[in-house]
Design an enzyme around this catalytic site. Structure first.
Site, short mmCIF file in Angstrom:
data_model
loop_
_atom_site.label_atom_id
_atom_site.label_comp_id
_atom_site.label_asym_id
_atom_site.label_seq_id
_atom_site.Cartn_x
_atom_site.Cartn_y
_atom_site.Cartn_z
N LYS A 161 59.74 66.21 31.70
CA LYS A 161 59.71 67.30 32.59
C LYS A 161 60.55 67.17 33.65
O LYS A 161 61.79 66.93 33.79
CB LYS A 161 57.84 67.22 33.00
N ARG A 192 64.01 47.13 21.31
CA ARG A 192 62.56 47.60 21.50
C ARG A 192 62.03 46.72 22.53
O ARG A 192 61.24 47.32 23.45
CB ARG A 192 61.82 47.33 20.34
N TYR A 241 46.02 67.71 30.68
CA TYR A 241 46.82 68.12 29.51
C TYR A 241 46.35 68.06 28.30
O TYR A 241 45.80 67.00 27.83
CB TYR A 241 48.04 67.24 29.78
N ASP A 288 48.52 60.71 36.64
CA ASP A 288 49.57 61.57 35.94
C ASP A 288 50.26 62.19 37.00
O ASP A 288 49.72 63.27 37.43
CB ASP A 288 49.09 62.22 34.94
N1 PLP Z 1 51.10 64.58 30.99
C1 PLP Z 1 51.42 65.99 31.49
C2 PLP Z 1 50.81 66.67 32.67
C3 PLP Z 1 52.13 66.84 30.55
O1 PLP Z 1 52.14 68.11 30.90
C4 PLP Z 1 52.48 66.31 29.22
C5 PLP Z 1 53.16 67.33 28.48
O2 PLP Z 1 53.22 68.46 28.56
C6 PLP Z 1 52.28 65.03 28.92
C7 PLP Z 1 51.67 64.26 29.71
C8 PLP Z 1 52.78 64.43 27.70
O3 PLP Z 1 54.18 64.40 27.70
P1 PLP Z 1 55.20 64.35 26.39
O4 PLP Z 1 55.21 65.87 26.05
O5 PLP Z 1 56.34 63.92 26.94
O6 PLP Z 1 54.66 63.35 25.40
#
Ligand code: PLP
Length: 391
Positions: free
Chosen positions: A200, A51, A103, A175
């Site tokens: 992604k 961890r 998101y 992000d």
């Molecule tokens: N940020 C964006 C722009 C996303 O599209 C997503 C998920 O679709 C996330 C954060 C969250 O990621 P995770 O699904 O890996 O927790």
């Protein structure tokens, strides 16, 4: 050759290659272990407990920090874990200013934590400089940016936002999930923290869930490392291995994603059943100039509105064969989503309207299949949608 002299594509491909001094394994070994023995009484080794630290996860963190141009990266168990980690920089009464069409999971988390009084949140249209400036002037401690935004691919001017952040000594968090460091490097535009859902493009093969926070400086990196360990947000070694394998092909994948997305954006723009097309690579996109300035490419995500609304969206999504109806994005395979009922289902009606997410909006994560197959498939979907669309 010094690391800094190598192109980032080379750094991505070569990360950890031929570093195994014990057996000379060309690819770095995967350390699937909970703990590490002490060399002797009171003689801890570099690692003690996974961890807190793990060589496989650290190898991934190293390459992510290099590609983003940051001081260090903290690898988390999901993108939301990375969002949670960055939120640890907020204290009660602090204000975070985010995008109104962020998101859905980020929207849920920011509002959920704000409702418990952990901080205050204001979600605004960040593409409107006056609106953003007014919200930040309320005394923001953090500006949360997604650019391009999800799902409408709005572009936020990062350098301009940094100036606003500096004017109130706020942190700027970006992000960068939609573009990856291959196509945008927010730290060069002033970001203090860069958040990723590595699920992604970075992993790119839709076979794990993970995240990362890249910090621009040592002090922030130390805080991210401390909180990831304290909260138990660290990513697993196996997922780190998968992600690192994906990162090796990131740069070539992004080229094909973009080539395909560009072709689809063009045919969608010309089709009579389609209203608006949201792709920053189109000259008609309102953020095209800014995207050209701050991005290294336009990426593989696009959205479009069908004139026939929900009914047309349903027919389109039920007709296409190469676009799998699924949440998520950024994998080698093409996906389609209906944001109003899927990725953004956590938004109430008012927030959907405010964010501009209509019932006829379809989002495509354009994969790396042969361009002509994707074009043929989208055209067949549009022809089917035409049967329920106003002409
Ligand atoms: N940020 C964006 C722009 C996303 O599209 C997503 C998920 O679709 C996330 C954060 C969250 O990621 P995770 O699904 O890996 O927790």
């Amino acid at each position: 050759m010094n690391k800094k002299d190598k192109a980032r594509q080379t750094q991505a491909v070569r990360a950890g290659v031929d570093t195994d001094s014990q057996h000379g394994a060309v690819m770095p070994p995967v350390y699937l272990t909970t703990n590490f023995s002490f060399a002797g009484f009171e003689k801890p080794r570099e690692y003690d407990y996974t961890r807190t630290g793990n060589p496989t996860r650290d190898a991934l963190a190293g390459v992510l920090a290099d590609l983003e141009g940051g001081f260090g990266a903290t690898v988390t168990s999901s993108g939301m874990g990375a969002v949670t980690l960055a939120c640890q920089m907020l204290n009660p009464d602090d204000l975070v200013v985010g995008p109104q069409d962020c998101y859905g999971g980020t929207f849920r988390l920011l509002n959920g934590l704000a409702n418990r009084g952990l901080f205050n949140v204001r979600l605004v249209d960040q593409t409107d400089p006056n609106v953003l400036a007014a919200a930040v002037a309320e005394g923001a401690k953090m500006i949360w940016v997604e650019s391009p935004t999800n799902p409408l691919l709005r572009i936020v001017d990062l350098a301009q936002t940094k100036k606003l952040a500096e004017s109130v000594a706020a942190l700027m968090v970006v992000d960068n999930t939609f573009l990856s460091p291959a196509l945008q490097r927010p730290i060069e535009h002033g970001a203090d923290l860069v958040v990723h859902s590595t699920t992604k493009y970075l992993n790119g093969h839709s076979d794990m869930v993970g995240g990362a926070v890249v910090a621009a400086n040592e002090a922030l990196h130390e805080q991210m490392q401390w909180w990831a360990n304290a909260l138990g947000l660290s990513g697993s070694p196996f997922d780190s291995f998968l992600t690192m394998r994906g990162v090796r092909t990131l740069y070539v994948r992004m080229q094909q994603h973009e080539k395909n997305a560009t072709s689809l954006a063009e045919i969608l723009s010309e089709h009579e059943v389609v209203g608006k097309v949201y792709y920053p690579g189109l000259k008609s996109h309102p953020g095209h100039q800014i995207a050209t300035r701050q991005q290294l490419g336009f990426g593989g995500m696009l959205s479009f509105e069908l004139k026939g609304g929900m009914a047309a969206a349903r027919v389109f999504l039920e007709t296409v064969e190469l676009f799998t109806l699924a949440e998520s994005l950024g994998g080698v395979e093409s996906l389609a989503a209906h944001p109003a009922t899927m990725t953004h289902a956590t938004f109430d009606k008012e927030s959907l309207a405010k964010a501009g997410i209509s019932d006829g909006l379809v989002r495509l994560s354009v994969g790396i299949e042969a361009t002509e197959d994707l074009v043929r498939d989208v055209l067949q979907g549009l022809e089917a949608a035409a049967t329920v669309s106003p002409r």
